[in-house]
Design a protein around this motif. Structure first.
Motif, PDB file in Angstrom:
ATOM      1  N   ALA A   1       0.832  -1.209   0.000  1.00 43.83           N
ATOM      2  CA  ALA A   1       0.000   0.000   0.000  1.00 43.83           C
ATOM      3  C   ALA A   1       0.866   1.259   0.000  1.00 43.83           C
ATOM      4  CB  ALA A   1      -0.926  -0.012   1.209  1.00 43.83           C
ATOM      5  N   LEU A   2       1.921   1.243   0.786  1.00 42.46           N
ATOM      6  CA  LEU A   2       2.799   2.413   0.843  1.00 42.46           C
ATOM      7  C   LEU A   2       3.556   2.580  -0.473  1.00 42.46           C
ATOM      8  CD1 LEU A   2       3.538   4.624   2.828  1.00 42.46           C
ATOM      9  CD2 LEU A   2       5.464   3.233   3.596  1.00 42.46           C
ATOM     10  N   GLY A   3       3.923   1.462  -1.107  1.00 40.25           N
ATOM     11  CA  GLY A   3       4.586   1.541  -2.409  1.00 40.25           C
ATOM     12  C   GLY A   3       3.673   2.142  -3.464  1.00 40.25           C
ATOM     13  N   ILE A   4       2.392   1.758  -3.435  1.00 40.56           N
ATOM     14  CA  ILE A   4       1.423   2.328  -4.369  1.00 40.56           C
ATOM     15  C   ILE A   4       1.267   3.826  -4.118  1.00 40.56           C
ATOM     16  CG2 ILE A   4      -0.999   2.311  -5.056  1.00 40.56           C
ATOM     17  CD1 ILE A   4      -1.011  -0.690  -4.359  1.00 40.56           C
TER      18      ILE A   4
ATOM     19  N   LYS B   1       3.379   9.829  -5.664  1.00 39.29           N
ATOM     20  CA  LYS B   1       4.044  11.006  -5.097  1.00 39.29           C
ATOM     21  C   LYS B   1       3.388  11.480  -3.803  1.00 39.29           C
ATOM     22  CE  LYS B   1       5.928  12.698  -9.464  1.00 39.29           C
ATOM     23  NZ  LYS B   1       5.640  11.442 -10.170  1.00 39.29           N
ATOM     24  N   TYR B   2       2.909  10.467  -3.022  1.00 36.05           N
ATOM     25  CA  TYR B   2       2.300  10.805  -1.739  1.00 36.05           C
ATOM     26  C   TYR B   2       3.385  11.022  -0.689  1.00 36.05           C
ATOM     27  CZ  TYR B   2       0.231  10.044   2.844  1.00 36.05           C
ATOM     28  OH  TYR B   2      -0.125  10.153   4.156  1.00 36.05           O
ATOM     29  N   ALA B   3       3.201  12.042   0.127  1.00 37.16           N
ATOM     30  CA  ALA B   3       4.083  12.284   1.266  1.00 37.16           C
ATOM     31  C   ALA B   3       3.311  13.081   2.307  1.00 37.16           C
ATOM     32  CB  ALA B   3       5.339  13.044   0.845  1.00 37.16           C
ATOM     33  N   PRO B   4       3.273  12.628   3.552  1.00 36.30           N
ATOM     34  CA  PRO B   4       2.616  13.407   4.614  1.00 36.30           C
ATOM     35  C   PRO B   4       3.283  14.764   4.771  1.00 36.30           C
ATOM     36  CG  PRO B   4       3.096  11.167   5.332  1.00 36.30           C
ATOM     37  CD  PRO B   4       3.815  11.365   4.036  1.00 36.30           C
ATOM     38  N   LEU B   5       2.563  15.671   5.420  1.00 37.02           N
ATOM     39  CA  LEU B   5       3.065  17.037   5.550  1.00 37.02           C
ATOM     40  C   LEU B   5       4.395  17.100   6.275  1.00 37.02           C
ATOM     41  CD1 LEU B   5      -0.264  18.922   6.416  1.00 37.02           C
ATOM     42  CD2 LEU B   5       0.945  18.837   4.220  1.00 37.02           C
ATOM     43  N   ARG B   6       4.589  16.213   7.255  1.00 36.96           N
ATOM     44  CA  ARG B   6       5.801  16.291   8.071  1.00 36.96           C
ATOM     45  C   ARG B   6       6.885  15.313   7.621  1.00 36.96           C
ATOM     46  NH1 ARG B   6       3.439  16.863  14.282  1.00 36.96           N
ATOM     47  NH2 ARG B   6       2.184  18.757  13.894  1.00 36.96           N
ATOM     48  N   LEU B   7       6.665  14.651   6.489  1.00 39.20           N
ATOM     49  CA  LEU B   7       7.654  13.699   5.984  1.00 39.20           C
ATOM     50  C   LEU B   7       7.999  14.026   4.544  1.00 39.20           C
ATOM     51  CD1 LEU B   7       6.300  10.262   7.307  1.00 39.20           C
ATOM     52  CD2 LEU B   7       8.234  11.566   8.215  1.00 39.20           C
ATOM     53  N   GLY B   8       9.252  13.779   4.189  1.00 39.12           N
ATOM     54  CA  GLY B   8       9.666  13.926   2.813  1.00 39.12           C
ATOM     55  C   GLY B   8       9.419  12.643   2.040  1.00 39.12           C
ATOM     56  N   ARG B   9       9.443  12.719   0.716  1.00 43.41           N
ATOM     57  CA  ARG B   9       9.206  11.535  -0.106  1.00 43.41           C
ATOM     58  C   ARG B   9      10.287  10.491   0.124  1.00 43.41           C
ATOM     59  NH1 ARG B   9       8.534  11.938  -6.094  1.00 43.41           N
ATOM     60  NH2 ARG B   9       8.069   9.757  -5.708  1.00 43.41           N
ATOM     61  N   PHE B  10      11.506  10.927   0.381  1.00 53.11           N
ATOM     62  CA  PHE B  10      12.581   9.960   0.614  1.00 53.11           C
ATOM     63  C   PHE B  10      12.330   9.179   1.896  1.00 53.11           C
ATOM     64  CE2 PHE B  10      13.962  13.505   3.175  1.00 53.11           C
ATOM     65  CZ  PHE B  10      14.643  12.943   4.237  1.00 53.11           C
ATOM     66  N   GLU B  11      11.675   9.834   2.878  1.00 55.75           N
ATOM     67  CA  GLU B  11      11.355   9.133   4.122  1.00 55.75           C
ATOM     68  C   GLU B  11      10.248   8.107   3.905  1.00 55.75           C
ATOM     69  OE1 GLU B  11      12.078  12.138   7.752  1.00 55.75           O
ATOM     70  OE2 GLU B  11      10.782  12.957   6.177  1.00 55.75           O
TER      71      GLU B  11
ATOM     72  N   VAL C   1      -4.919   1.490  -4.251  1.00 58.95           N
ATOM     73  CA  VAL C   1      -4.960   1.427  -5.719  1.00 58.95           C
ATOM     74  C   VAL C   1      -5.875   2.510  -6.276  1.00 58.95           C
ATOM     75  CG1 VAL C   1      -5.707   0.047  -7.690  1.00 58.95           C
ATOM     76  CG2 VAL C   1      -4.355  -1.007  -5.882  1.00 58.95           C
ATOM     77  N   TRP C   2      -7.072   2.646  -5.700  1.00 60.13           N
ATOM     78  CA  TRP C   2      -8.015   3.633  -6.210  1.00 60.13           C
ATOM     79  C   TRP C   2      -7.557   5.056  -5.913  1.00 60.13           C
ATOM     80  CZ3 TRP C   2     -11.464   3.330  -9.810  1.00 60.13           C
ATOM     81  CH2 TRP C   2     -11.944   2.070 -10.168  1.00 60.13           C
ATOM     82  N   TRP C   3      -6.927   5.259  -4.774  1.00 57.47           N
ATOM     83  CA  TRP C   3      -6.360   6.586  -4.499  1.00 57.47           C
ATOM     84  C   TRP C   3      -5.314   6.935  -5.548  1.00 57.47           C
ATOM     85  CZ3 TRP C   3      -1.385   8.199  -3.636  1.00 57.47           C
ATOM     86  CH2 TRP C   3      -1.236   9.514  -3.156  1.00 57.47           C
ATOM     87  N   ARG C   4      -4.497   5.945  -5.898  1.00 58.50           N
ATOM     88  CA  ARG C   4      -3.456   6.163  -6.913  1.00 58.50           C
ATOM     89  C   ARG C   4      -4.074   6.475  -8.274  1.00 58.50           C
ATOM     90  NH1 ARG C   4      -0.389   7.507 -10.096  1.00 58.50           N
ATOM     91  NH2 ARG C   4       1.539   6.524 -10.821  1.00 58.50           N
ATOM     92  N   LEU C   5      -5.144   5.773  -8.646  1.00 55.53           N
ATOM     93  CA  LEU C   5      -5.777   6.002  -9.942  1.00 55.53           C
ATOM     94  C   LEU C   5      -6.444   7.369 -10.008  1.00 55.53           C
ATOM     95  CD1 LEU C   5      -7.375   2.501 -10.611  1.00 55.53           C
ATOM     96  CD2 LEU C   5      -5.353   3.480 -11.708  1.00 55.53           C
ATOM     97  N   VAL C   6      -7.109   7.767  -8.927  1.00 55.78           N
ATOM     98  CA  VAL C   6      -7.762   9.071  -8.895  1.00 55.78           C
ATOM     99  C   VAL C   6      -6.725  10.184  -8.981  1.00 55.78           C
ATOM    100  CG1 VAL C   6      -9.079  10.654  -7.433  1.00 55.78           C
ATOM    101  CG2 VAL C   6      -9.795   8.268  -7.658  1.00 55.78           C
ATOM    102  N   ARG C   7      -5.627   9.999  -8.265  1.00 54.96           N
ATOM    103  CA  ARG C   7      -4.574  11.020  -8.269  1.00 54.96           C
ATOM    104  C   ARG C   7      -3.913  11.132  -9.643  1.00 54.96           C
ATOM    105  NH1 ARG C   7      -1.899  13.680  -4.192  1.00 54.96           N
ATOM    106  NH2 ARG C   7       0.223  14.366  -4.650  1.00 54.96           N
ATOM    107  N   ALA C   8      -3.811   9.988 -10.345  1.00 56.35           N
ATOM    108  CA  ALA C   8      -3.155   9.999 -11.651  1.00 56.35           C
ATOM    109  C   ALA C   8      -4.020  10.647 -12.726  1.00 56.35           C
ATOM    110  CB  ALA C   8      -2.796   8.572 -12.058  1.00 56.35           C
ATOM    111  N   GLY C   9      -5.329  10.633 -12.537  1.00 61.73           N
ATOM    112  CA  GLY C   9      -6.222  11.257 -13.514  1.00 61.73           C
ATOM    113  C   GLY C   9      -6.212  10.524 -14.844  1.00 61.73           C
ATOM    114  N   THR C  10      -6.212  11.295 -15.933  1.00 64.18           N
ATOM    115  CA  THR C  10      -6.277  10.692 -17.268  1.00 64.18           C
ATOM    116  C   THR C  10      -5.013   9.930 -17.626  1.00 64.18           C
ATOM    117  OG1 THR C  10      -5.481  12.773 -18.227  1.00 64.18           O
ATOM    118  CG2 THR C  10      -7.870  12.459 -18.095  1.00 64.18           C
ATOM    119  N   GLN C  11      -3.925  10.168 -16.906  1.00 61.26           N
ATOM    120  CA  GLN C  11      -2.677   9.461 -17.198  1.00 61.26           C
ATOM    121  C   GLN C  11      -2.785   7.968 -16.895  1.00 61.26           C
ATOM    122  OE1 GLN C  11       0.391  11.412 -14.963  1.00 61.26           O
ATOM    123  NE2 GLN C  11       0.212  13.349 -16.064  1.00 61.26           N
ATOM    124  N   ALA C  12      -3.793   7.579 -16.101  1.00 56.78           N
ATOM    125  CA  ALA C  12      -3.926   6.169 -15.715  1.00 56.78           C
ATOM    126  C   ALA C  12      -4.943   5.429 -16.570  1.00 56.78           C
ATOM    127  CB  ALA C  12      -4.337   6.079 -14.249  1.00 56.78           C
TER     128      ALA C  12
END
Length: 255
Positions: free
Chosen positions: A34-37, A42-52, A174-185
């Motif tokens: 789930a975290l990999g998806i 490009k999900y990252a919490p406000l207090r964390l960087g993407r690398f974290e 998965v659905w969060w990822r698809l919604v975020r991707a928009g037409t690209q998915a």
């Protein structure tokens, strides 16, 4: 002496360790997937960087493999199911629940392929590494069906709730990822939709027709065979001290 008394009075502690480590490994794998998806979106919490987030994903994956290793070692050491090291890696050759143990071997092989290629990612190149990395997503439903078909706790409500939570977590990701991707998915939307509908529906149908029905342990190949050299003369019925784990393993057949 104490160990012998403990084994004689109930199931082996190794069997409990096998079940617990397998469950923990599935939960960690679900979180890693789930975290990999989410990280791919490009999900990252406000207090964390993407690398974290990526580091957490990697550490969860490694921790899942560690518990998977413990799951395998304790299952082989326990001895009840007569599993060997080859059966852990070669699918469908185990004598105990061959199909469902075999799915566990498939999931292990897929995850090992991901782990090994990740170790040499720099030499493989990002494109080839990413192609292999997709195997982790295939390993997750295989591991889920392995747990449902092999686990003797499958009929328990908490275990069913855990499977449901694992399914919901990945489907939402998965659905969060698809919604975020928009037409690209659009190219993968049909496959993702089919997968998020097919896996839950198949699991529910399988549980209803298989593990949740009486007699599943026998139909799945979960009973041990009597030794070929067993004496033919009558003898008293086995006592709990003679077969301490039999009732525990056969418990899912109770009405």
């Amino acid at each position: 002496m104490n160990g012998a008394l403990l084994t004689a009075s109930g199931p082996s502690p190794l069997w409990y360790a096998t079940r617990a480590s397998g469950t923990v490994s599935l939960v960690l794998l679900t979180a890693a997937v789930a975290l990999g998806i989410a990280a791919a979106g490009k999900y990252a919490p406000l207090r964390l960087g993407r690398f974290e987030v990526s580091a957490l994903h990697r550490n969860l994956s490694l921790l899942s493999l560690a518990f998977l290793g413990l799951h395998i070692v304790t299952a082989i050491t326990d001895g009840y199911a007569h599993l060997t090291w080859p059966t852990a890696f070669v699918p469908f050759v185990a004598s105990y629940r061959p199909l469902w143990v075999g799915l566990g071997a498939v999931a292990l092989d897929l995850l090992l392929a991901v782990a090994l290629t990740s170790a040499v990612r720099g030499r493989l190149g990002r494109r080839r590494w990413k192609a292999v990395h997709w195997l982790a997503y295939a390993a997750w439903p295989v591991a889920l069906f392995h747990a449902a078909g092999t686990g003797t706790d499958t009929r328990l409500s908490p275990q069913l709730a855990l499977y449901g939570a694992c399914l919901l977590t990945v489907v939402v990701a998965v659905w969060w990822r698809l919604v975020r991707a928009g037409t690209q998915a659009d190219r993968v939307r049909r496959w993702a939709t089919a997968g998020t509908l097919l896996v839950p529906a198949t699991l529910v149908a399988f549980l209803a027709a298989g593990p949740l029905q009486p007699g599943w342990a026998h139909r799945a190949g979960g009973t041990t065979q009597a030794p070929a050299t067993a004496p033919s003369t009558p003898h008293p019925s086995p006592t709990p001290q003679q077969h301490p784990q039999q009732d525990e393993h056969e418990g899912d057949d109770a009405e």
